[in-house]
Design a protein around this motif. Structure first.
Motif, PDB file in Angstrom:
ATOM      1  N   ILE A 145       0.838  -1.210   0.000  1.00 54.86           N
ATOM      2  CA  ILE A 145       0.000   0.000   0.000  1.00 54.86           C
ATOM      3  C   ILE A 145       0.866   1.250   0.000  1.00 54.86           C
ATOM      4  N   HIS A 146       2.025   1.216   0.643  1.00 57.65           N
ATOM      5  CA  HIS A 146       2.921   2.371   0.581  1.00 57.65           C
ATOM      6  C   HIS A 146       3.310   2.684  -0.864  1.00 57.65           C
ATOM      7  N   THR A 147       3.440   1.646  -1.702  1.00 60.33           N
ATOM      8  CA  THR A 147       3.803   1.887  -3.102  1.00 60.33           C
ATOM      9  C   THR A 147       2.640   2.457  -3.903  1.00 60.33           C
ATOM     10  N   GLN A 148       1.429   2.275  -3.430  1.00 61.97           N
ATOM     11  CA  GLN A 148       0.251   2.773  -4.127  1.00 61.97           C
ATOM     12  C   GLN A 148      -0.127   4.184  -3.686  1.00 61.97           C
ATOM     13  N   LYS A 149       0.421   4.604  -2.566  1.00 62.49           N
ATOM     14  CA  LYS A 149       0.121   5.934  -2.045  1.00 62.49           C
ATOM     15  C   LYS A 149       1.167   6.934  -2.538  1.00 62.49           C
ATOM     16  N   ARG A 150       1.218   8.084  -1.896  1.00 66.03           N
ATOM     17  CA  ARG A 150       2.086   9.158  -2.364  1.00 66.03           C
ATOM     18  C   ARG A 150       3.511   9.012  -1.830  1.00 66.03           C
ATOM     19  N   ASN A 151       4.464   9.387  -2.669  1.00 65.14           N
ATOM     20  CA  ASN A 151       5.866   9.364  -2.277  1.00 65.14           C
ATOM     21  C   ASN A 151       6.063  10.302  -1.078  1.00 65.14           C
ATOM     22  N   PRO A 152       6.726   9.823  -0.018  1.00 66.81           N
ATOM     23  CA  PRO A 152       6.840  10.656   1.189  1.00 66.81           C
ATOM     24  C   PRO A 152       7.653  11.931   0.994  1.00 66.81           C
ATOM     25  N   LYS A 153       8.443  12.004  -0.073  1.00 62.72           N
ATOM     26  CA  LYS A 153       9.224  13.218  -0.337  1.00 62.72           C
ATOM     27  C   LYS A 153       8.479  14.172  -1.260  1.00 62.72           C
ATOM     28  N   THR A 154       7.984  13.655  -2.372  1.00 62.88           N
ATOM     29  CA  THR A 154       7.354  14.520  -3.373  1.00 62.88           C
ATOM     30  C   THR A 154       5.859  14.689  -3.159  1.00 62.88           C
ATOM     31  N   ASN A 155       5.236  13.776  -2.399  1.00 67.18           N
ATOM     32  CA  ASN A 155       3.780  13.729  -2.226  1.00 67.18           C
ATOM     33  C   ASN A 155       3.060  13.515  -3.556  1.00 67.18           C
ATOM     34  N   LEU A 156       3.723  12.826  -4.478  1.00 66.37           N
ATOM     35  CA  LEU A 156       3.136  12.464  -5.761  1.00 66.37           C
ATOM     36  C   LEU A 156       3.053  10.950  -5.872  1.00 66.37           C
ATOM     37  N   LYS A 157       2.105  10.464  -6.680  1.00 68.43           N
ATOM     38  CA  LYS A 157       2.049   9.036  -6.954  1.00 68.43           C
ATOM     39  C   LYS A 157       3.379   8.609  -7.594  1.00 68.43           C
ATOM     40  N   ASP A 158       3.795   7.384  -7.330  1.00 66.87           N
ATOM     41  CA  ASP A 158       5.172   6.987  -7.604  1.00 66.87           C
ATOM     42  C   ASP A 158       5.224   5.692  -8.426  1.00 66.87           C
ATOM     43  N   PRO A 159       5.245   5.785  -9.772  1.00 69.46           N
ATOM     44  CA  PRO A 159       5.328   4.562 -10.591  1.00 69.46           C
ATOM     45  C   PRO A 159       6.574   3.732 -10.282  1.00 69.46           C
ATOM     46  N   GLN A 160       7.678   4.372  -9.946  1.00 69.01           N
ATOM     47  CA  GLN A 160       8.900   3.634  -9.643  1.00 69.01           C
ATOM     48  C   GLN A 160       8.692   2.693  -8.462  1.00 69.01           C
ATOM     49  N   ALA A 161       8.090   3.198  -7.390  1.00 68.87           N
ATOM     50  CA  ALA A 161       7.841   2.361  -6.212  1.00 68.87           C
ATOM     51  C   ALA A 161       6.884   1.223  -6.549  1.00 68.87           C
ATOM     52  N   MET A 162       5.853   1.536  -7.311  1.00 73.29           N
ATOM     53  CA  MET A 162       4.838   0.534  -7.648  1.00 73.29           C
ATOM     54  C   MET A 162       5.450  -0.626  -8.428  1.00 73.29           C
ATOM     55  N   TRP A 163       6.151  -0.310  -9.506  1.00 76.30           N
ATOM     56  CA  TRP A 163       6.705  -1.363 -10.356  1.00 76.30           C
ATOM     57  C   TRP A 163       7.908  -2.037  -9.702  1.00 76.30           C
ATOM     58  N   ASP A 164       8.658  -1.310  -8.908  1.00 72.75           N
ATOM     59  CA  ASP A 164       9.775  -1.918  -8.185  1.00 72.75           C
ATOM     60  C   ASP A 164       9.264  -2.998  -7.243  1.00 72.75           C
ATOM     61  N   PHE A 165       8.161  -2.730  -6.562  1.00 74.71           N
ATOM     62  CA  PHE A 165       7.577  -3.713  -5.651  1.00 74.71           C
ATOM     63  C   PHE A 165       7.066  -4.924  -6.433  1.00 74.71           C
ATOM     64  N   TRP A 166       6.359  -4.669  -7.527  1.00 76.55           N
ATOM     65  CA  TRP A 166       5.830  -5.780  -8.321  1.00 76.55           C
ATOM     66  C   TRP A 166       6.955  -6.602  -8.935  1.00 76.55           C
ATOM     67  N   ALA A 167       8.052  -5.957  -9.326  1.00 78.90           N
ATOM     68  CA  ALA A 167       9.176  -6.675  -9.894  1.00 78.90           C
ATOM     69  C   ALA A 167       9.790  -7.646  -8.891  1.00 78.90           C
ATOM     70  N   GLU A 168       9.716  -7.294  -7.597  1.00 78.61           N
ATOM     71  CA  GLU A 168      10.263  -8.148  -6.552  1.00 78.61           C
ATOM     72  C   GLU A 168       9.239  -9.135  -6.011  1.00 78.61           C
ATOM     73  N   ASN A 169       8.000  -9.028  -6.472  1.00 79.03           N
ATOM     74  CA  ASN A 169       6.935  -9.909  -5.991  1.00 79.03           C
ATOM     75  C   ASN A 169       6.106 -10.412  -7.167  1.00 79.03           C
ATOM     76  N   PRO A 170       6.630 -11.394  -7.898  1.00 80.82           N
ATOM     77  CA  PRO A 170       5.908 -11.873  -9.084  1.00 80.82           C
ATOM     78  C   PRO A 170       4.558 -12.506  -8.780  1.00 80.82           C
ATOM     79  N   GLU A 171       4.255 -12.783  -7.517  1.00 77.87           N
ATOM     80  CA  GLU A 171       2.930 -13.287  -7.173  1.00 77.87           C
ATOM     81  C   GLU A 171       1.836 -12.303  -7.579  1.00 77.87           C
ATOM     82  N   ALA A 172       2.210 -11.031  -7.820  1.00 78.42           N
ATOM     83  CA  ALA A 172       1.242 -10.005  -8.210  1.00 78.42           C
ATOM     84  C   ALA A 172       0.852 -10.083  -9.678  1.00 78.42           C
TER      85      ALA A 172
END
Length: 487
Positions: A145-172
């Motif tokens: 859920i942290h990857t789906q919410k806003r980046n704590p620095k920019t307060n913007l949605k973060d595609p990097q965090a989202m795909w980085d998490f999915w890349a490490e969790n192929p169960e998704a």
């Protein structure tokens, strides 16, 4: 003075002037003794409770569930016994990742949380519009859920965090394929299916246990939006799904869903070729066909959105005799997390609010005190702290509460050593690939375009990892993504 048309303060005192503050002269400063002003401002500061961390924006409605097939061979649950039986229901639809003010037409799973007000207590089926999810273990849920919410620095949605998490969790992969496909943006809440998603259990009067999955099939048909349609609708009406449901029920165009179950005998789970408790998987209908059991109709809107929708507290831990849980790890985590979230947001006695208290039966327990203690449930009066009955058990008083041993759940056989099990022969790709292969050519093109529109914004190493996952699901799937990214 008993005329209810008089404006009063919270303590019931009549208000003589609600338009002008008490001041020292016409142009003078305000006085602290203006308790009426203080009361209004102080309450205004506290009118919001914390929004849900997930599923923050939603809408709700009441309705009825009508049983059309008796399930007494599988369960003693009252609302699933007796053809023709009607049970009052409440449902809350929602988006998952957005805040309270977000648009309804986002690409996002939709929450499908249904409550049955049964004769033996409230039974909640808290699921989504998808039969699967991104994870199989609840310990990963906060990180996801942290990857789906806003980046704590920019307060913007973060595609990097989202795909980085999915890349490490192929169960998704299965759920990612659903989300990024044409199924990812339902046009409204009426024209989408619902699922309990998790595996639950049923048990009958003989003490036999069965595993079960709940399916709610929209009788309105399925309508989804393209990216272009959704972008336009978000600008025109960010509350489009809320408005659609309100107008449909107001116009007596009552939405309906056909309720189905898949049922698996308890012993089958030990030998079935997939883990039936894995939330990233579906049970193929060829192995466990849908069984139609009833109809859900929504026919009444709440009178007060805040009281009945914002404070609605659905939880998979709301179970009744005949309905139980399973070893589904995500479900096990949600049994705690949902009820705990309600205690935090609303207060420890949240179940005494009208939308949350049992409607068809009395709640009797030894819990006392806490915020709102003594609040009267409109259906059965006060449940907590409203009388002087004993707050402990067992006790020898005439009003002592008795246990109901006839509703005991049969024992569940467990086997294995306690450990933190990592991936063990889990197939994260076959069902994702099967889904991709049933898409038509146009839908495959839109799927790839949607994925790459977001994936193109992330680092090369994450792109390459995701291409490997897509390729393992289906070679054509991975090849198209790779070419679209210019890899």
């Amino acid at each position: 003075m008993t005329n209810k048309s008089y404006l009063t303060s919270q303590n019931g005192a009549p208000i003589a002037d609600d338009q002008n503050s008490l001041s020292a002269g016409k142009r003078g400063p305000l006085l602290l003794q203006d308790w009426q002003l203080i009361e209004k401002l102080a309450h205004f500061n506290r009118e919001r409770i914390p929004e849900r961390v997930v599923h923050a924006k939603g809408t709700g409605a009441y309705g009825t569930f009508t049983l059309t097939k008796d399930l007494s061979d599988y369960t003693i649950a009252d609302h699933f016994n007796g053809v023709g039986k009607q049970t009052e229901t409440f449902i809350r639809f929602s988006t998952v990742g957005g805040e309270m003010g977000s648009a309804d037409a986002e690409r996002d799973p939709r929450g499908f949380g249904l409550r049955f007000y049964t004769a033996n207590g409230n039974h909640d089926v808290v699921g989504n519009n998808t039969p699967t999810f991104f994870l199989r273990d609840g310990i990963k849920f906060p990180d996801f859920i942290h990857t789906q919410k806003r980046n704590p620095k920019t307060n913007l949605k973060d595609p990097q965090a989202m795909w980085d998490f999915w890349a490490e969790n192929p169960e998704a992969m299965h759920q990612v394929t659903i989300l990024m496909s044409d199924r990812g943006i339902p046009a409204n809440y009426r024209q989408m299916h619902g699922y309990g998603s998790h595996t639950f259990s049923l048990w009958n009067a003989k003490g036999e246990r069965f595993w079960v999955k709940f399916h709610f099939k929209s009788q309105q048909g399925i309508v989804n939006l393209t990216n272009e349609q959704a972008d336009k609708l978000k600008g025109i009406d960010p509350d489009s799904s809320q408005r659609d449901l309100v107008l449909a029920i107001t116009d007596k165009n009552f939405p309906k869903w056909t309720v189905n179950v898949q049922i698996m005998p308890e012993a089958d789970a030990n030998t079935y070729h997939i883990n039936p408790f894995d939330l990233t998987k579906v049970w193929p209908h060829s192995d466990y066909p849908l069984i139609e059991i009833g109809e859900l109709e929504l026919n009444r809107l709440p009178e007060n959105y805040f009281a009945e929708v914002e404070q609605a507290a659905l939880s998979p831990s709301n179970l009744v005799p005949g309905i139980g849980v399973s070893p589904d790890k995500m479900l096990q985590a949600r049994l705690f997390a949902y009820a705990d979230a309600h205690r935090y947001r609303v207060g420890t006695n949240y179940n005494q609010l009208p939308v949350n208290c049992p409607h068809a039966t009395q709640a009797n327990h030894h819990q006392r005190g806490g915020a709102m203690a003594g609040t009267a449930c409109p259906y059965h009066g006060s449940q907590t702290g409203g009388d002087a009955s004993p707050n402990y058990g067992p006790n020898t008083t005439p009003e002592a509460l008795q246990e109901s041993s006839q509703f005991a759940e049969p024992p569940l056989r467990l086997d294995g050593e306690a450990d933190r099990y990592s991936r063990y022969n889990q197939d994260d790709y076959t069902q994702a690939g099967n889904l991709y292969r049933i898409f038509g050519e146009d839908e495959k093109q839109r799927l790839v375009a949607t994925i790459c529109g977001s994936l193109s914004q992330v680092t090369l190493d994450v792109q390459q990892k995701m291409v490997v996952h897509f390729t393992k699901a289906d070679a054509d799937y991975g090849d198209r993504i790779s070419k679209a990214l210019g890899l």
